[in-house]
Scaffold this motif. Structure first.
Motif, PDB file in Angstrom:
ATOM      1  N   UNK A  23      -7.158  -9.333   0.604  1.00 15.22           N
ATOM      2  CA  UNK A  23      -8.102  -8.927   1.647  1.00 15.22           C
ATOM      3  C   UNK A  23      -7.471  -7.918   2.599  1.00 15.22           C
ATOM      4  N   UNK A  24      -6.216  -8.114   2.949  1.00 14.06           N
ATOM      5  CA  UNK A  24      -5.525  -7.145   3.808  1.00 14.06           C
ATOM      6  C   UNK A  24      -5.386  -5.794   3.103  1.00 14.06           C
ATOM      7  N   UNK A  25      -5.063  -5.807   1.802  1.00 13.65           N
ATOM      8  CA  UNK A  25      -4.947  -4.548   1.057  1.00 13.65           C
ATOM      9  C   UNK A  25      -6.293  -3.833   1.011  1.00 13.65           C
ATOM     10  N   UNK A  26      -7.369  -4.581   0.800  1.00 16.15           N
ATOM     11  CA  UNK A  26      -8.714  -3.988   0.771  1.00 16.15           C
ATOM     12  C   UNK A  26      -9.055  -3.362   2.111  1.00 16.15           C
ATOM     13  N   UNK A  27      -8.737  -4.054   3.202  1.00 20.45           N
ATOM     14  CA  UNK A  27      -9.033  -3.513   4.527  1.00 20.45           C
ATOM     15  C   UNK A  27      -8.246  -2.237   4.796  1.00 20.45           C
ATOM     16  N   UNK A  28      -6.969  -2.244   4.420  1.00 24.20           N
ATOM     17  CA  UNK A  28      -6.158  -1.043   4.593  1.00 24.20           C
ATOM     18  C   UNK A  28      -6.678   0.107   3.741  1.00 24.20           C
ATOM     19  N   UNK A  29      -7.122  -0.220   2.528  1.00 18.22           N
ATOM     20  CA  UNK A  29      -7.645   0.794   1.622  1.00 18.22           C
ATOM     21  C   UNK A  29      -8.924   1.421   2.180  1.00 18.22           C
ATOM     22  N   UNK A  30      -9.796   0.584   2.740  1.00 18.40           N
ATOM     23  CA  UNK A  30     -11.055   1.099   3.285  1.00 18.40           C
ATOM     24  C   UNK A  30     -10.822   2.028   4.470  1.00 18.40           C
ATOM     25  N   UNK A  31      -9.731   1.799   5.197  1.00 16.16           N
ATOM     26  CA  UNK A  31      -9.447   2.592   6.387  1.00 16.16           C
ATOM     27  C   UNK A  31      -8.464   3.722   6.139  1.00 16.16           C
ATOM     28  N   UNK A  32      -8.207   4.018   4.875  1.00 11.30           N
ATOM     29  CA  UNK A  32      -7.293   5.106   4.537  1.00 11.30           C
ATOM     30  C   UNK A  32      -8.031   6.167   3.730  1.00 11.30           C
ATOM     31  N   UNK A  33      -7.330   7.231   3.396  1.00 12.30           N
ATOM     32  CA  UNK A  33      -7.952   8.316   2.641  1.00 12.30           C
ATOM     33  C   UNK A  33      -8.015   8.033   1.153  1.00 12.30           C
ATOM     34  N   UNK A  34      -7.377   6.986   0.688  1.00  9.67           N
ATOM     35  CA  UNK A  34      -7.405   6.665  -0.734  1.00  9.67           C
ATOM     36  C   UNK A  34      -7.873   5.229  -0.930  1.00  9.67           C
ATOM     37  N   UNK A  69       0.827  -1.210   0.000  1.00  8.79           N
ATOM     38  CA  UNK A  69       0.000   0.000   0.000  1.00  8.79           C
ATOM     39  C   UNK A  69       0.859   1.257   0.000  1.00  8.79           C
ATOM     40  N   UNK A  70       1.948   1.235   0.739  1.00 10.25           N
ATOM     41  CA  UNK A  70       2.825   2.402   0.809  1.00 10.25           C
ATOM     42  C   UNK A  70       3.527   2.658  -0.520  1.00 10.25           C
ATOM     43  N   UNK A  71       3.782   1.607  -1.287  1.00  9.12           N
ATOM     44  CA  UNK A  71       4.585   1.719  -2.505  1.00  9.12           C
ATOM     45  C   UNK A  71       3.777   2.076  -3.752  1.00  9.12           C
ATOM     46  N   UNK A  72       2.515   1.646  -3.815  1.00  7.68           N
ATOM     47  CA  UNK A  72       1.797   1.780  -5.088  1.00  7.68           C
ATOM     48  C   UNK A  72       1.153   3.143  -5.279  1.00  7.68           C
ATOM     49  N   UNK A  73       1.138   3.975  -4.252  1.00  5.06           N
ATOM     50  CA  UNK A  73       0.589   5.309  -4.407  1.00  5.06           C
ATOM     51  C   UNK A  73      -0.880   5.279  -4.773  1.00  5.06           C
ATOM     52  N   UNK A  74      -1.258   6.089  -5.745  1.00  8.96           N
ATOM     53  CA  UNK A  74      -2.661   6.194  -6.154  1.00  8.96           C
ATOM     54  C   UNK A  74      -2.997   5.289  -7.333  1.00  8.96           C
ATOM     55  N   UNK A  75      -2.108   4.387  -7.677  1.00 10.13           N
ATOM     56  CA  UNK A  75      -2.348   3.520  -8.830  1.00 10.13           C
ATOM     57  C   UNK A  75      -3.345   2.415  -8.492  1.00 10.13           C
ATOM     58  N   UNK A  76      -4.285   2.169  -9.409  1.00  7.68           N
ATOM     59  CA  UNK A  76      -5.103   0.971  -9.335  1.00  7.68           C
ATOM     60  C   UNK A  76      -4.266  -0.202  -9.827  1.00  7.68           C
ATOM     61  N   UNK A  77      -4.596  -1.410  -9.377  1.00  5.75           N
ATOM     62  CA  UNK A  77      -3.747  -2.543  -9.719  1.00  5.75           C
ATOM     63  C   UNK A  77      -4.541  -3.704 -10.284  1.00  5.75           C
ATOM     64  N   UNK A  78      -3.866  -4.485 -11.114  1.00  7.48           N
ATOM     65  CA  UNK A  78      -4.381  -5.747 -11.632  1.00  7.48           C
ATOM     66  C   UNK A  78      -3.579  -6.853 -10.958  1.00  7.48           C
ATOM     67  N   UNK A  79      -4.260  -7.781 -10.324  1.00  4.27           N
ATOM     68  CA  UNK A  79      -3.616  -8.869  -9.595  1.00  4.27           C
ATOM     69  C   UNK A  79      -3.700 -10.150 -10.416  1.00  4.27           C
ATOM     70  N   UNK A  80      -2.586 -10.792 -10.624  1.00  4.94           N
ATOM     71  CA  UNK A  80      -2.560 -12.101 -11.265  1.00  4.94           C
ATOM     72  C   UNK A  80      -2.148 -13.120 -10.217  1.00  4.94           C
ATOM     73  N   UNK A  81      -3.066 -13.997  -9.869  1.00  2.00           N
ATOM     74  CA  UNK A  81      -2.787 -15.042  -8.899  1.00  2.00           C
ATOM     75  C   UNK A  81      -2.321 -16.283  -9.645  1.00  2.00           C
ATOM     76  N   UNK A  82      -1.166 -16.799  -9.255  1.00  2.00           N
ATOM     77  CA  UNK A  82      -0.610 -17.983  -9.896  1.00  2.00           C
ATOM     78  C   UNK A  82      -1.101 -19.224  -9.143  1.00  2.00           C
TER      79      UNK A  82
END
Length: 226
Positions: A73-84, A47-60
C-alpha cells in the motif's frame, strides 16, 4: 534499526491490546506506530531501487500478510504521487516450519501460482521475520526460522525459473548463533533471539490479531501449546 539484547521493551500498560491476551505477554518490543513508520521508509527505499520495472510480489503466509499488505500500500501511494507508475501483481505462498516455539526440520510449501510465469520478471519476497547470524552489525532474515534454510528452499524454487531480479523484504531480522550465510535486501528491525508475536506473527495461530510486536511469556506458551 537494531534492538539490543538488553532492551527492556515497553510496558504493556502503555498500550491497548486484546483483553484475551492479558497475562500472556512479557512486554511490547515494537509498537504498531513505529512499525508503520518504518514500513513506509522501506517502501521509499524500494521505489528508489526498482526503477521503471514492474514487480511481482510473493507474500509468504501467514506471518507476512500484514507487512506485505502495508508495504504494498505504501508503494502504491508513492507510485501514485510520482511521475512513474509501478505495476504490481501479488501472489501468496505458505511455508509451515514451526511447532509451538520450535523450528521443525521439514518444511511444507503451500500455494503460489505457476512459478514459470516469473521468467524475466522482477520478483519481491515479503516476510515478517528473518533470522541471520550477525557479527559486527545488523542485517535481517525471514519468517520465524532459526536458520536460513527456509529462505534457501524458497529461493531455489524461484531462481530456476530465471526471473529478471529477486529482492527479499522482511520486517524483522533475528540475531542467532546459527549462521545461514544469507543476507536479505530490505529489513525493518534487527531483534534479539526472542520468540515474538503480533502483527500477524503467531504462536499456534494465536496473537495474529495483536497490532504490536510483543514477546510472549511462559504462561502464554503453556496456554496455547498444542
Amino acid at each position: 534499526i537494531q534492538i539490543s539484547d538488553n532492551w527492556p521493551g515497553y510496558s504493556l500498560d502503555l498500550f491497548t491490546y486484546p483483553q484475551h491476551y492479558y497475562g500472556d505477554l512479557e512486554y511490547v518490543l515494537i509498537p504498531h506506530g513505529i512499525i508503520v513508520d518504518r514500513t513506509e521508509r522501506l517502501a521509499k527505499d524500494i521505489m528508489q531501487d526498482i526503477g521503471d520495472n514492474d514487480i511481482v510480489v510473493l507474500c509468504v503466509l501467514k506471518g507476512g500478510y500484514k507487512f506485505c499488505a502495508d508495504l504494498v500500500e505504501h508503494i502504491k501511494n508513492l507510485s501514485r504521487n510520482s511521475e512513474r507508475f509501478i505495476s504490481m501483481k501479488v501472489d501468496f505462498v505458505r511455508l509451515k516450519s514451526y511447532h509451538n516455539d520450535q523450528s521443525m526440520q521439514d518444511m511444507q510449501m503451500i500455494g503460489g501460482d505457476d512459478l514459470s510465469k516469473l521468467t524475466g520478471k522482477v520478483y519481491f519476497l515479503f516476510f515478517a521475520l528473518l533470522c541471520v547470524l550477525l557479527t559486527v552489525f545488523s542485517l535481517f532474515y525471514k519468517d520465524i526460522v532459526g536458520t536460513g534454510r527456509t529462505m534457501k528452499v524458497l529461493l531455489n524454487n524461484i531462481e530456476k525459473y530465471k526471473p529478471k531480479m529477486i529482492k527479499v523484504a522482511s520486517l524483522l531480522v533475528k540475531r542467532t548463533s546459527r549462521p545461514d550465510g544469507y543476507r536479505p535486501d530490505y529489513y525493518g528491525f534487527e531483534i534479539p533471539n526472542l520468540f515474538v508475536v503480533g502483527y500477524a506473527l503467531d504462536y499456534n495461530e494465536h496473537f495474529r490479531d495483536l497490532n504490536h510486536i510483543c514477546v510472549i511469556n511462559d504462561h502464554g506458551k503453556a496456554k496455547y501449546r498444542v
